[in-house]
Design a protein around this motif. Structure first.
Motif, PDB file in Angstrom:
ATOM      1  N   PHE A  60       0.836  -1.208   0.000  1.00 62.47           N
ATOM      2  CA  PHE A  60       0.000   0.000   0.000  1.00 62.47           C
ATOM      3  C   PHE A  60       0.869   1.256   0.000  1.00 62.47           C
ATOM      4  CE2 PHE A  60       1.044   0.188   4.441  1.00 62.47           C
ATOM      5  CZ  PHE A  60       0.942   1.534   4.778  1.00 62.47           C
ATOM      6  N   ALA A  61       0.250   2.354  -0.391  1.00 62.10           N
ATOM      7  CA  ALA A  61       0.864   3.677  -0.283  1.00 62.10           C
ATOM      8  C   ALA A  61      -0.249   4.695  -0.124  1.00 62.10           C
ATOM      9  CB  ALA A  61       1.701   4.006  -1.515  1.00 62.10           C
ATOM     10  N   VAL A  62       0.077   5.814   0.505  1.00 63.14           N
ATOM     11  CA  VAL A  62      -0.863   6.928   0.663  1.00 63.14           C
ATOM     12  C   VAL A  62      -0.123   8.201   0.283  1.00 63.14           C
ATOM     13  CG1 VAL A  62      -2.353   8.221   2.251  1.00 63.14           C
ATOM     14  CG2 VAL A  62      -2.040   5.739   2.564  1.00 63.14           C
ATOM     15  N   THR A  63      -0.712   8.977  -0.616  1.00 64.48           N
ATOM     16  CA  THR A  63      -0.158  10.273  -0.973  1.00 64.48           C
ATOM     17  C   THR A  63      -1.136  11.365  -0.573  1.00 64.48           C
ATOM     18  OG1 THR A  63      -1.021  10.128  -3.228  1.00 64.48           O
ATOM     19  CG2 THR A  63       1.251   9.408  -2.884  1.00 64.48           C
ATOM     20  N   CYS A  93       0.471   7.153  -6.894  1.00 72.10           N
ATOM     21  CA  CYS A  93       0.307   6.469  -5.613  1.00 72.10           C
ATOM     22  C   CYS A  93       0.411   4.955  -5.782  1.00 72.10           C
ATOM     23  CB  CYS A  93      -1.030   6.873  -4.983  1.00 72.10           C
ATOM     24  SG  CYS A  93      -1.197   6.371  -3.259  1.00 72.10           S
ATOM     25  N   MET A  94      -0.236   4.416  -6.824  1.00 69.13           N
ATOM     26  CA  MET A  94      -0.136   2.973  -7.068  1.00 69.13           C
ATOM     27  C   MET A  94       1.295   2.587  -7.404  1.00 69.13           C
ATOM     28  SD  MET A  94      -3.760   1.975  -8.924  1.00 69.13           S
ATOM     29  CE  MET A  94      -4.044   3.456  -9.879  1.00 69.13           C
ATOM     30  N   TYR A  95       1.981   3.433  -8.179  1.00 69.43           N
ATOM     31  CA  TYR A  95       3.375   3.153  -8.520  1.00 69.43           C
ATOM     32  C   TYR A  95       4.262   3.162  -7.273  1.00 69.43           C
ATOM     33  CZ  TYR A  95       7.883   3.279 -10.840  1.00 69.43           C
ATOM     34  OH  TYR A  95       9.157   2.986 -11.238  1.00 69.43           O
ATOM     35  N   LEU A  96       4.003   4.075  -6.349  1.00 67.20           N
ATOM     36  CA  LEU A  96       4.776   4.099  -5.101  1.00 67.20           C
ATOM     37  C   LEU A  96       4.595   2.800  -4.313  1.00 67.20           C
ATOM     38  CD1 LEU A  96       4.125   7.786  -4.025  1.00 67.20           C
ATOM     39  CD2 LEU A  96       6.364   6.784  -4.525  1.00 67.20           C
ATOM     40  N   ALA A  97       3.373   2.283  -4.276  1.00 64.81           N
ATOM     41  CA  ALA A  97       3.129   1.005  -3.592  1.00 64.81           C
ATOM     42  C   ALA A  97       3.919  -0.115  -4.270  1.00 64.81           C
ATOM     43  CB  ALA A  97       1.638   0.686  -3.578  1.00 64.81           C
ATOM     44  N   PHE A 101     -10.086   4.256  -8.736  1.00 60.16           N
ATOM     45  CA  PHE A 101      -9.275   3.842  -9.879  1.00 60.16           C
ATOM     46  C   PHE A 101      -8.861   2.383  -9.729  1.00 60.16           C
ATOM     47  CE2 PHE A 101      -8.694   8.306  -9.137  1.00 60.16           C
ATOM     48  CZ  PHE A 101      -8.760   8.869 -10.397  1.00 60.16           C
ATOM     49  N   THR A 102      -8.810   1.682 -10.833  1.00 64.08           N
ATOM     50  CA  THR A 102      -8.182   0.358 -10.889  1.00 64.08           C
ATOM     51  C   THR A 102      -7.188   0.392 -12.034  1.00 64.08           C
ATOM     52  OG1 THR A 102      -9.935  -0.513 -12.319  1.00 64.08           O
ATOM     53  CG2 THR A 102     -10.144  -0.902  -9.938  1.00 64.08           C
ATOM     54  N   ALA A 103      -6.100  -0.325 -11.874  1.00 67.45           N
ATOM     55  CA  ALA A 103      -5.070  -0.305 -12.910  1.00 67.45           C
ATOM     56  C   ALA A 103      -4.302  -1.609 -12.922  1.00 67.45           C
ATOM     57  CB  ALA A 103      -4.103   0.857 -12.666  1.00 67.45           C
ATOM     58  N   SER A 104      -3.687  -1.863 -14.055  1.00 65.75           N
ATOM     59  CA  SER A 104      -2.726  -2.955 -14.135  1.00 65.75           C
ATOM     60  C   SER A 104      -1.422  -2.371 -14.675  1.00 65.75           C
ATOM     61  CB  SER A 104      -3.235  -4.099 -15.013  1.00 65.75           C
ATOM     62  OG  SER A 104      -3.488  -3.659 -16.326  1.00 65.75           O
ATOM     63  N   TYR A 105      -0.348  -2.934 -14.168  1.00 64.30           N
ATOM     64  CA  TYR A 105       0.993  -2.481 -14.520  1.00 64.30           C
ATOM     65  C   TYR A 105       1.758  -3.654 -15.114  1.00 64.30           C
ATOM     66  CZ  TYR A 105      -0.114   1.666 -11.875  1.00 64.30           C
ATOM     67  OH  TYR A 105      -0.722   2.812 -11.446  1.00 64.30           O
TER      68      TYR A 105
END
Length: 142
Positions: free
Chosen positions: A36-39, A66-70, A133-137
């Motif tokens: 997890f991450a919180v910005t 934020c997702m990238y930081l996690a 938001f939902t994403a795939s990396y």
């Protein structure tokens, strides 16, 4: 996956800033930990649309970062090659232009070549989300 590949948050921020110097235009790292991450972002004039609302692109970028930081915390410096493969947004209500926003990202699944994550943006101190938001990396070296 282990999140201990960085010595601490400052080391992670230094690595990220070297790779992506403008990442914090869309928020500062507030908290980070396993999966997890919180910005936090205080909206600035550059984040606003005419009429005074925080723009969709600003919220989208905040969630993506934020997702990238996690991901980066979870995978360590090796997580750097990850790129956004797709991202879906749902804007729920107009955010207050003067209220700080918190984005909370969670990693849902870490696969061999794909990472799935979700993020929620809320005004600080409130429960009601303004965007989801939902994403795939793509993670070619995971």
């Amino acid at each position: 996956m282990s999140h201990d590949r960085f010595a601490d948050r400052e080391h992670m921020i230094a690595v990220l800033t070297e790779q992506f110097p403008t990442w914090n235009l869309m928020g500062d790292l507030h908290d980070v930990g396993p999966r997890f991450a919180v910005t936090r972002m205080q909206p600035q004039p550059m984040h606003l649309r005419p009429g005074g609302t925080v723009s969709g692109p600003a919220l989208f970028a905040m969630a993506d970062i934020c997702m990238y930081l996690a991901i980066l915390w979870e995978l360590g410096p090796a997580g750097g090659p990850c790129v956004t493969a797709d991202m879906h947004s749902r804007f729920l209500q107009k955010p207050d232009r003067d209220a700080p926003l918190l984005c909370t990202a969670k990693l849902i699944r870490i696969g061999h070549t794909l990472i799935v994550a979700e993020a929620t943006i809320r005004p600080e101190g409130r429960d009601a989300a303004v965007a989801l938001f939902t994403a795939s990396y793509a993670a070619p070296r995971v």
